[in-house]
Design an enzyme around this catalytic site. Structure first.
Site, mmCIF file in Angstrom:
data_model
loop_
_atom_site.group_PDB
_atom_site.id
_atom_site.type_symbol
_atom_site.label_atom_id
_atom_site.label_comp_id
_atom_site.label_asym_id
_atom_site.label_seq_id
_atom_site.Cartn_x
_atom_site.Cartn_y
_atom_site.Cartn_z
ATOM 1 N NE ARG A 21 -3.301 2.225 3.111
ATOM 2 C CZ ARG A 21 -2.861 3.175 3.922
ATOM 3 N NH1 ARG A 21 -1.633 3.091 4.436
ATOM 4 N NH2 ARG A 21 -3.623 4.209 4.219
ATOM 5 C CG ASP A 103 18.291 -14.517 3.786
ATOM 6 O OD1 ASP A 103 17.211 -15.123 3.608
ATOM 7 O OD2 ASP A 103 19.291 -15.048 4.297
ATOM 8 C CB SER A 105 13.117 -11.946 -1.469
ATOM 9 O OG SER A 105 12.243 -13.005 -1.160
ATOM 10 N NE ARG A 171 13.358 -24.021 7.034
ATOM 11 C CZ ARG A 171 12.268 -23.530 6.476
ATOM 12 N NH1 ARG A 171 11.088 -24.000 6.815
ATOM 13 N NH2 ARG A 171 12.328 -22.579 5.570
ATOM 14 N NE ARG A 243 -1.207 -34.143 27.968
ATOM 15 C CZ ARG A 243 -0.890 -35.014 28.938
ATOM 16 N NH1 ARG A 243 0.381 -35.252 29.216
ATOM 17 N NH2 ARG A 243 -1.842 -35.633 29.616
#
Ligand code: ATP
Length: 319
Positions: A21, A103, A105, A171, A243
């Site tokens: 935008r 990075d 891109s 990651r 859990r």
């Protein structure tokens, strides 16, 4: 410069729409024509361009995702794919590009700049792993999503007196886990940047249980280990009822926070200013609430480090 293109690439991030935008509206304000490219570099190769006007970006500032869609294009990494992309850009009369992404891109943005298309990169990734900027678009929203989930998990953890392991995105970097772990009061923060052992995690848990704590929350970035495996080991070694929650893609979605919308607006507008001023091979960033500009090579050749002080502080406060 009369006509510029804008694309989003790599993983989507909340706030990308606010950046699009800003590029469109600031560009039109400056008297430019703005063309949107669908699906990142894949769309450049297929020539999927659309002209954008003021109303193309109406009612998007609060929406997550990206109205231009995004993709990962292996073909753009090849000389043939790049040649097709460059031919399409020239055929469309596009004289400058704004690339919003991570990075990877930016490496694509560098290819365009090297080929003579002035290009400016805007850091848009929830990971916050881009050098030269305190914040990337989407990070603040993702961290708030994780903290919100931690608050909810904490309620059930307290009621059942359980230990919870929460796996979050990251990651290769632990910025989300680090920021959410500190803000959400996690007992342990496990990230790929700093070594950790399961014994140490269990010892911390046992210590806090000894002083009367009846629930615990451990946050792990996916690059530091698997939540389910860590949960099993904790249960086996300590006997604590454990859990596991893997948050997954909800971290990518949702309405962007005010911070993400603000930095996206600042950086989108600055990217247009740079192209109009004849600058190329630049990346914009945020420092102390304002926009800064770096050369793309400088950003790509450095690695952003986790702030060790914050990591140590989180550990101190979780004693
Ligand atoms: P995120 O941080 O969300 O994963 P990213 O921008 O780092 O975002 P990547 O998949 O690494 O995501 O890169 C996005 C796209 O950029 C790739 O699919 C490819 O089209 C382009 N790209 C990545 N690396 C290069 C490169 N070395 N040369 C040319 N283009 C590249």
């Amino acid at each position: 410069m009369r006509r510029i293109g804008v694309l989003t690439s790599g993983g989507d991030a909340p706030g990308m729409n606010a950046a699009i935008r800003a590029v469109v509206r600031k560009g039109i304000y400056q008297g430019l024509e703005i063309w949107g490219v669908h699906r990142g570099f894949a769309g450049v190769i297929s020539g999927d361009f659309i002209p954008m006007n003021l109303s193309s970006v109406a009612d998007v500032i609060h929406r997550g995702g990206t109205i231009l869609h995004t993709a990962r294009s292996e073909r753009f990494k090849t000389p043939e794919g790049q040649a097709e992309a460059l031919a399409n850009i020239r055929r469309a009369g596009i004289e400058g590009m704004v690339v919003i992404g991570g990075d990877g891109s930016f490496r694509g943005a560098k290819v365009l700049s090297d080929a003579g298309i002035p290009t400016v990169g805007i850091p848009g990734t929830i990971d916050n792993d881009i050098y030269g900027t305190e914040l990337t678009i989407g990070f603040d929203t993702a961290v708030n999503t994780v903290v919100d989930a931690m608050n909810k998990i904490r309620d059930t953890a307290t009621s059942h007196e359980r230990t919870f392991v929460m796996e979050v995105m990251g990651r290769d970097s632990g910025f989300i886990a680090m920021a959410a772990g500190l803000a959400g009061g996690a007992e342990s923060i496990l990230i790929p940047e700093f070594p950790w052992t399961i014994e140490e995690v269990c010892e911390r848990l046992s210590r806090s249980q000894e002083r009367g704590k009846r629930h615990s929350l451990i946050i792990v970035a996916e690059g530091a280990g698997q939540g389910f495996q860590i949960g099993e080991e904790i249960q086996r070694k300590t006997g604590f009822d454990t859990r596991v929650t893997v948050l997954g893609h909800i971290q990518r979605g949702g309405t962007p926070t005010a911070t993400d919308r603000t930095i996206a607006s600042l950086m989108g507008a600055k990217a247009v200013d740079l192209l109009v001023a004849g600058e190329a091979r630049k990346v914009v960033g945020i420092s102390c609430g304002d926009v800064i500009v770096h050369d793309i090579d400088y950003v790509l050749s450095h690695k952003k480090e986790i702030n060790r002080r914050l990591y140590d502080l989180a550990a101190t406060l979780a004693i």
